[in-house]
Design a protein around this motif. Structure first.
Motif: not given
Length: 220
Positions: A129-133
């Motif tokens: 993953a590059l970003e989590f939301d």
């Protein structure tokens, strides 16, 4: 009558086959590389170790003259050199070839398989993953092995795919095994990867947008 009914059926069947995504593996992403002889491939693990020991300490003496080279380090280097000579390893030649082979490997790592450009493909790998939301991921790298880029060295550019999911994916675990389906693009670029121990620049050769992402059970 049967003959005329058969023709539309064949047309429908052909279109269904063409609509299926191409199943590919990581080796398919590698472009064709001009063959070259790698003299290091013929060395044993012990020979590679001795070569690295001798080379490292020798370079330290040359590049960092103010660095304190201990007697123990010098002895280790001489023992490694003596063993290589005993086994008829041409040390000077191997050092000359090192830079040449390194450049060829770097070039090979950037060569893509342009036959896959803009093709509908399906392949499996691991999500980084590059970003989590809120526990979901929309953008990630598809990598070939668990730990790639963070705990292990960064794979070659032609072994990384930047993926944008069609819908956010719930990331169950780090390096979650997944299967992706979508149109593969050849888009060389560099992205920043933020890890616990700092930032790392990662070069990738492929991308895939609006990907269908499915979790699967890895067999190895």
């Amino acid at each position: 009558m049967k003959k005329y009914l058969l023709i539309p059926f064949l047309i429908i069947l052909t279109s269904m086959v063409q609509a299926q995504p191409m199943q590919i593996g990581w080796q398919d992403l590698q472009g064709k590389v001009e063959p070259y002889q790698d003299p290091f491939a013929a060395l044993t693990d012990d020979q590679l170790f001795n070569l690295s020991v001798y080379g490292r300490i020798t370079e330290m003496k040359t590049l960092y003259p103010l660095y304190e080279i201990t007697d123990a380090m010098l002895k280790e280097a001489e023992e490694a050199k003596a063993q290589l000579i005993k086994e008829n390893i041409n040390i000077e030649y191997m050092f000359e070839q090192r830079d040449i082979i390194m450049k060829k490997r770097q070039k090979a790592a950037l060569i893509t398989n342009d036959l896959l450009a803009n093709r509908e493909i399906q392949m499996s790998g691991y999500m980084l993953a590059l970003e989590f939301d809120n526990g979901t991921v929309s953008e990630f790298l598809l990598v070939p092995t668990i730990g790639a880029c963070s705990h292990k060295p960064v794979p070659p550019a032609n072994q990384l795919i930047f993926v944008k999911a069609a819908t956010p994916v719930h990331a169950g675990s780090p390096y979650m095994p997944i299967k992706i389906t979508g149109t593969l693009r050849v888009t060389p670029e560099v992205k920043d990867l933020y890890l616990v121990d700092g930032k790392k620049q990662v070069r990738m050769a492929y991308s895939l947008e609006d990907a269908i992402v499915e979790q699967f059970i890895a067999t190895h």
